[in-house]
Design an enzyme around this catalytic site. Structure first.
Site, PDB file in Angstrom:
ATOM      1  N   THR A  66      72.657 -84.321  10.044  1.00 18.08           N
ATOM      2  CA  THR A  66      73.705 -85.002   9.277  1.00 18.08           C
ATOM      3  C   THR A  66      74.500 -83.996   8.456  1.00 18.08           C
ATOM      4  O   THR A  66      75.717 -83.843   8.628  1.00 18.08           O
ATOM      5  CB  THR A  66      73.051 -86.064   8.369  1.00 18.08           C
ATOM      6  N   ASN A 151      70.077 -93.762  12.557  1.00 19.79           N
ATOM      7  CA  ASN A 151      69.821 -94.525  11.328  1.00 19.79           C
ATOM      8  C   ASN A 151      70.532 -95.877  11.354  1.00 19.79           C
ATOM      9  O   ASN A 151      71.144 -96.267  12.348  1.00 19.79           O
ATOM     10  CB  ASN A 151      70.178 -93.698  10.079  1.00 19.79           C
ATOM     11  N   HIS A 558      64.495 -92.572   3.287  1.00 20.21           N
ATOM     12  CA  HIS A 558      65.434 -91.833   2.450  1.00 20.21           C
ATOM     13  C   HIS A 558      64.823 -90.587   1.819  1.00 20.21           C
ATOM     14  O   HIS A 558      65.273 -90.141   0.767  1.00 20.21           O
ATOM     15  CB  HIS A 558      65.993 -92.755   1.356  1.00 20.21           C
ATOM     16  N   PRO A 603      71.495 -92.728   1.355  1.00 16.60           N
ATOM     17  CA  PRO A 603      71.956 -91.386   0.975  1.00 16.60           C
ATOM     18  C   PRO A 603      72.974 -90.707   1.882  1.00 16.60           C
ATOM     19  O   PRO A 603      73.538 -89.683   1.509  1.00 16.60           O
ATOM     20  CB  PRO A 603      70.652 -90.581   0.970  1.00 16.60           C
TER      21      PRO A 603
HETATM   22  C1  LIG Z   1      65.600 -95.124  10.735  1.00 23.29           C
HETATM   23  C2  LIG Z   1      66.488 -94.611   9.641  1.00 23.29           C
HETATM   24  C3  LIG Z   1      67.429 -95.451   9.067  1.00 23.29           C
HETATM   25  C4  LIG Z   1      68.256 -94.991   8.043  1.00 23.29           C
HETATM   26  N1  LIG Z   1      69.281 -95.778   7.607  1.00 23.29           N
HETATM   27  C5  LIG Z   1      70.212 -95.256   6.768  1.00 23.29           C
HETATM   28  C6  LIG Z   1      71.383 -95.977   6.448  1.00 23.29           C
HETATM   29  O1  LIG Z   1      71.617 -97.081   6.951  1.00 23.29           O
HETATM   30  N2  LIG Z   1      72.269 -95.419   5.588  1.00 23.29           N
HETATM   31  C7  LIG Z   1      72.046 -94.197   5.016  1.00 23.29           C
HETATM   32  O2  LIG Z   1      72.857 -93.772   4.210  1.00 23.29           O
HETATM   33  N3  LIG Z   1      70.940 -93.495   5.301  1.00 23.29           N
HETATM   34  C8  LIG Z   1      70.043 -93.982   6.187  1.00 23.29           C
HETATM   35  N4  LIG Z   1      68.955 -93.244   6.541  1.00 23.29           N
HETATM   36  C9  LIG Z   1      68.758 -91.944   5.895  1.00 23.29           C
HETATM   37  C10 LIG Z   1      69.687 -90.883   6.418  1.00 23.29           C
HETATM   38  O3  LIG Z   1      69.931 -91.067   7.794  1.00 23.29           O
HETATM   39  C11 LIG Z   1      69.056 -89.517   6.175  1.00 23.29           C
HETATM   40  O4  LIG Z   1      68.781 -89.387   4.796  1.00 23.29           O
HETATM   41  C12 LIG Z   1      69.995 -88.396   6.576  1.00 23.29           C
HETATM   42  O5  LIG Z   1      70.484 -88.579   7.874  1.00 23.29           O
HETATM   43  C13 LIG Z   1      69.287 -87.055   6.455  1.00 23.29           C
HETATM   44  O6  LIG Z   1      70.220 -86.020   6.677  1.00 23.29           O
HETATM   45  P1  LIG Z   1      69.778 -84.504   6.607  1.00 23.29           P
HETATM   46  O7  LIG Z   1      70.961 -83.694   6.945  1.00 23.29           O
HETATM   47  O8  LIG Z   1      69.079 -84.262   5.338  1.00 23.29           O
HETATM   48  O9  LIG Z   1      68.647 -84.362   7.736  1.00 23.29           O
HETATM   49  P2  LIG Z   1      68.695 -84.716   9.302  1.00 23.29           P
HETATM   50  O10 LIG Z   1      69.852 -85.551   9.637  1.00 23.29           O
HETATM   51  O11 LIG Z   1      67.337 -85.202   9.640  1.00 23.29           O
HETATM   52  O12 LIG Z   1      68.938 -83.295   9.989  1.00 23.29           O
HETATM   53  C14 LIG Z   1      67.964 -82.291  10.093  1.00 23.29           C
HETATM   54  C15 LIG Z   1      68.178 -81.589  11.428  1.00 23.29           C
HETATM   55  O13 LIG Z   1      67.477 -80.374  11.458  1.00 23.29           O
HETATM   56  C16 LIG Z   1      66.843 -80.220  12.726  1.00 23.29           C
HETATM   57  N5  LIG Z   1      65.731 -79.304  12.520  1.00 23.29           N
HETATM   58  C17 LIG Z   1      64.679 -79.457  11.695  1.00 23.29           C
HETATM   59  N6  LIG Z   1      63.901 -78.363  11.727  1.00 23.29           N
HETATM   60  C18 LIG Z   1      64.490 -77.501  12.574  1.00 23.29           C
HETATM   61  C19 LIG Z   1      64.163 -76.179  13.002  1.00 23.29           C
HETATM   62  N7  LIG Z   1      63.101 -75.548  12.543  1.00 23.29           N
HETATM   63  N8  LIG Z   1      64.977 -75.577  13.895  1.00 23.29           N
HETATM   64  C20 LIG Z   1      66.076 -76.195  14.369  1.00 23.29           C
HETATM   65  N9  LIG Z   1      66.431 -77.446  13.979  1.00 23.29           N
HETATM   66  C21 LIG Z   1      65.635 -78.072  13.095  1.00 23.29           C
HETATM   67  C22 LIG Z   1      66.462 -81.636  13.095  1.00 23.29           C
HETATM   68  O14 LIG Z   1      66.212 -81.784  14.463  1.00 23.29           O
HETATM   69  C23 LIG Z   1      67.680 -82.416  12.610  1.00 23.29           C
HETATM   70  O15 LIG Z   1      68.684 -82.488  13.585  1.00 23.29           O
HETATM   71  C24 LIG Z   1      68.103 -93.678   7.559  1.00 23.29           C
HETATM   72  C25 LIG Z   1      67.176 -92.821   8.135  1.00 23.29           C
HETATM   73  C26 LIG Z   1      66.386 -93.270   9.198  1.00 23.29           C
HETATM   74  C27 LIG Z   1      65.411 -92.327   9.833  1.00 23.29           C
END
Ligand SMILES: Cc1cc2nc3c(=O)[nH]c(=O)nc-3n(C[C@H](O)[C@H](O)[C@H](O)COP(=O)(O)OP(=O)(O)OC[C@H]3O[C@@H](n4cnc5c(N)ncnc54)[C@H](O)[C@@H]3O)c2cc1C
Ligand SMILES: *[C@@H]1O[C@H](CO)[C@@H](O)[C@H](O)[C@H]1NC(C)=O
Ligand SMILES: *[C@@H]1O[C@H](CO)[C@@H](O)[C@H](O)[C@H]1NC(C)=O
Ligand SMILES: *[C@@H]1O[C@H](CO)[C@@H](O)[C@H](O)[C@H]1NC(C)=O
Ligand SMILES: *[C@@H]1O[C@H](CO)[C@@H](O)[C@H](O)[C@H]1NC(C)=O
Ligand SMILES: *[C@@H]1O[C@H](CO)[C@@H](O)[C@H](O)[C@H]1NC(C)=O
Ligand SMILES: *[C@@H]1O[C@H](CO)[C@@H](O)[C@H](O)[C@H]1NC(C)=O
Ligand SMILES: *[C@@H]1O[C@H](CO)[C@@H](O)[C@H](O)[C@H]1NC(C)=O
Ligand SMILES: *[C@@H]1O[C@H](CO)[C@@H](O)[C@H](O)[C@H]1NC(C)=O
Ligand SMILES: *[C@@H]1O[C@H](CO)[C@@H](O)[C@H](O)[C@H]1NC(C)=O
Length: 622
Positions: A66, A151, A558, A603
């Site tokens: 994300t 999500n 979250h 978030p």
């Molecule tokens: C089922 C579900 C429903 C949700 N519903 C909502 C909603 O309706 N509205 C909302 O606002 N939020 C929602 N959320 C929460 C929101 O989607 C997350 O908080 C957000 O997407 C997290 O973003 P991020 O960038 O922190 O991590 P992520 O989007 O998880 O990105 C991390 C990335 O890093 C990659 N990665 C990790 N380790 C490594 C590595 N060592 N090497 C290479 N790549 C790696 C992963 O594969 C992933 O692509 C939901 C989450 C889920 C799981």
């Protein structure tokens, strides 16, 4: 590590592979349950620039999720950028997650791995002490787009006071709502579609959305859950008024919530379909190493982060170098894990696994915030997602979605939300009141979601069931993340510590009682076919209510705040307010783990806004 010569050969193959795909966008067949639907998804897979030195870039982003693809896309407007992502294109491995209604297929907390998405990392929590020592599956997406690729797509922003508190914690005015707000609007292409007469949307808050906008579609789709309009009436009678929307800094009242989906194609927008594809279409240089796991960040003798050791499927290790900076966006679990295995974290933990300490930061992996919810069920006399369990109904829905993507399949079916501070506080102890005093006056303690959960197990007595879902928006339990080895191949130890405080347990019980007030209003009786099915009218005592909740709850997924920003004087701070890791240089963490606190609600909007803001800081030389 495999020898350098062999690695170079494999690196070249990786480049060619990506280039070949770029030249001819894939055409992907999407077979829904009945195999009736074919959608052409033109995948604009990343371009490959011509880096001066193969494997060397200005900025290297770890994690194409994300935050990762949003910041990579913005940085590639000015710099040569690489993205390292362990997963690949979800459209090719989890094509169902493009359909909004199907998101519920990917939210299982069951340990049975046949219930997990094909793009899931497969994490399980540690034994949860407040839950009888049980373990749970915690969904995290291993794919380009990260969790935005499966999500629930709910899009709203926290309360103004929550960002003002964030600014106070960091002593940095940039995060005050008035200053931070433009970064939310910058990402978004907003629209309100024609809606049923009883589910129209008022004009949105001033400045919440702007005409020029950004690549991420946020829309009120044509489809509105029929029960949403009844929820509105019930809540109004119980003292919770309708408000214009949830993106203007106020969370006190009820309304339909928009979703991150393209209302014209009826498909989900992830950070990949929005930010990455837009960057590619604009001809920006952005190289994606998909199927590639970041193993370790390497530092030079000045403690500047200079490269990432990675391994592409097949096992070969090689290094990808950053002339300027490395940005870790691996999410709330793996960002702290990657820092720790690279020597940034609590010294005692690192020493236990023979990891050389580069920066001793006690806060890495601590301070995990999360939200929890629990569903209550009533039988109703109108369309709910329950009908999709009927083969003929599903078949017709799939066909009609194919012709015009505006029916129930085009919606997350979790579309009516509300927020408030708990009104009746007689059930709260003085200690809980003291805990909750931490939260600003405009920070709602409770969220309510009206929609329908996957209810395959419900009795066939009724055709339709609606779900009312209370959630804690001001949780006081904090969890933690740590490592079980020095390798990124092993999963981190994830301890959400759900229900860890008496405050959270009291609030959970109170929130369920509040939903019963909504559902006892005169206004909603015309929509109900019978009494509460879950937990059921027999469940009345606080003990029984809590047992129902702890036995059936779900995380809202979250997880956040595990590499928290803070002042340099704060011993638990991991990042400064520009997301730079303390004690080293050339390294930032930008994702949900960077948050100092988790604003109320969902978030994703804040994650995109943070990525926009830090990209701007970097472009401005900060
Ligand atoms: C089922 C579900 C429903 C949700 N519903 C909502 C909603 O309706 N509205 C909302 O606002 N939020 C929602 N959320 C929460 C929101 O989607 C997350 O908080 C957000 O997407 C997290 O973003 P991020 O960038 O922190 O991590 P992520 O989007 O998880 O990105 C991390 C990335 O890093 C990659 N990665 C990790 N380790 C490594 C590595 N060592 N090497 C290479 N790549 C790696 C992963 O594969 C992933 O692509 C939901 C989450 C889920 C799981
Ligand atoms: C799409 O999903 C269906 C059902 O899971 C599967 O049979 C089909 O192979 C998938 N298509 C692609 C292109 O991945
Ligand atoms: C699911 O678990 C089984 C048994 O532990 C294992 O054999 C299988 O490989 C797992 N599948 C996935 C997709 O992880
Ligand atoms: C955690 O719980 C499982 C059962 O769910 C049990 O087998 C295991 O021993 C427990 N682990 C610890 C560290 O208590
Ligand atoms: C918003 O999205 C629509 C539909 O994809 C598109 O036609 C329009 O050009 C976009 N607007 C902006 C400002 O990008
Ligand atoms: C709103 O309209 C839908 C049909 O579009 C209907 O099912 C629902 O009951 C209506 N809501 C109210 C409150 O009348
Ligand atoms: C990268 O993505 C492309 C397109 O989906 C795919 O063909 C290729 O196998 C992926 N590479 C790896 C190493 O996963
Ligand atoms: C407030 O809650 C208590 C118990 O939690 C309940 O006994 C009481 O009736 C409620 N008061 C009102 C006004 O609803
Ligand atoms: C929320 O709205 C109600 C009226 O609906 C009002 O009484 C209350 O003061 C508001 N709370 C906040 C924090 O603004
Ligand atoms: C995590 O928190 C639990 C309490 O919930 C505690 O027992 C444990 O020691 C903590 N672990 C780390 C690594 O901080």
């Amino acid at each position: 590590m495999v020898s350098r010569t062999i690695c170079n050969a494999l690196l070249a193959t990786t480049f060619v592979g990506i280039q070949a795909v770029t030249a001819s966008p894939l055409s992907v067949e999407v077979d829904l349950d009945l195999g009736l639907l074919e959608i052409d998804v033109a995948l604009n897979i990343a371009t490959i620039g011509t880096p001066d030195v193969p494997g060397e870039y200005d900025y290297v982003v770890v994690g194409g999720g994300t935050a990762g693809l949003a910041i990579a896309a913005r940085l590639s407007e000015s710099f040569n950028v690489a993205v390292i992502e362990a997963g690949t294109y979800y459209e090719t491995v989890n094509n169902q997650s493009t359909v909004p209604e199907y998101f519920e297929k990917f939210i299982s907390m069951k340990l049975d791995n046949s219930t997990w998405a094909p793009t899931d990392w497969g994490f399980t929590t540690t034994n949860q002490t407040a839950l009888g020592g049980q373990e749970y599956h915690y969904s995290r997406a291993k794919t380009l787009g990260g969790c935005s690729a499966y999500n629930a797509m709910l899009y709203q922003r926290g309360s103004a006071g929550s960002y003002d508190k964030w600014a106070d914690i960091l002593d940095d005015e940039d995060y005050k709502w008035d200053n931070f707000e433009p970064y939310f609007a910058k990402s978004v292409n907003f629209s309100i579609q024609a809606r049923p007469d009883n589910s129209t949307i008022p004009a949105q808050e001033e400045g919440a959305f702007i005409e020029s906008g950004g690549p991420l579609h946020v829309a009120y789709p044509e489809y509105a859950t029929p029960f949403g309009s009844w929820t509105k009436l019930a809540m109004a009678e119980a003292g919770l008024e309708e408000q214009p929307g949830f993106s203007g800094g106020v969370l006190n009242g009820s309304q339909f919530c928009p979703q991150t989906a393209n209302p014209y194609t009826g498909e989900r927008d992830s950070s990949q379909t929005s930010f990455l594809n837009a960057a590619v279409e604009a001809g920006q240089t952005i190289t994606v190493y998909n199927g590639t796991l970041a193993q370790k960040i390497n530092f030079n003798s000045d403690k500047k982060a200079t490269s990432v050791t990675v391994s592409t499927s097949g096992g070969c290790s090689y290094e990808i170098s950053a002339k300027q900076e490395i940005i870790v966006s691996a999410g709330a679990f793996q960002s702290p894990q990657l820092l720790m295995v690279s020597g940034v974290g609590p010294a005692a933990t690192l020493e236990e696994f023979d990891i050389d300490v580069v920066s001793d930061l006690a806060g890495v992996g601590q301070n995990m915030w999360d939200h929890i919810f629990y569903g209550m069920v009533w039988p109703v006399a109108m369309e709910t997602r329950q009908r999709l369990l009927e083969p003929a109904y599903l078949e017709e829905a799939v066909e009609s979605y194919h012709e015009s993507p505006t029916n129930i399949l085009s919606s997350n079916v979790f579309d009516y939300l509300a927020w408030e501070k708990l009104v009746n506080r007689t059930g709260l102890s003085a200690a809980s009141e003291a805990d909750l005093a931490y939260f600003p006056a405009d920070w709602p303690e409770l969220e309510f979601i009206s929609g329908s959960l996957d209810n395959a197990a419900l009795p066939s007595t009724y055709r339709d069931y609606t779900t009312m879902i209370p959630a804690l928006a001001a949780p006081t339990s904090r969890g933690n993340i740590t490592i079980s080895s020095a390798s990124m191949e092993d999963q981190p130890l994830i301890n959400p510590n759900w229900f860890g405080t008496e405050t959270d347990r009291e609030m959970a019980v109170a929130s369920l009682k509040r939903v019963r007030e909504f559902m006892a209003t005169q206004a909603v009786q015309g929509a109900l076919l019978g009494p509460e099915i879950a937990p059921g009218v027999d469940v009345q005592s606080d003990e029984d209510i809590l047992a129902f909740i702890t036995g059936s709850f779900s995380t809202v997924f979250h997880a956040a705040c595990t590499c928290a920003m803070g002042l340099s004087s704060d011993p638990m701070a991991v990042l400064d307010s520009k997301a730079r890791v303390y004690g080293v240089s050339g390294l930032r963490v930008v994702d949900s783990s960077s948050f100092p606190i988790l604003p109320p609600g969902h978030p994703m909007s804040t994650i995109y806004a943070l990525a926009e803001k830090i990209a701007d800081d970097i472009k401005n030389g900060n």
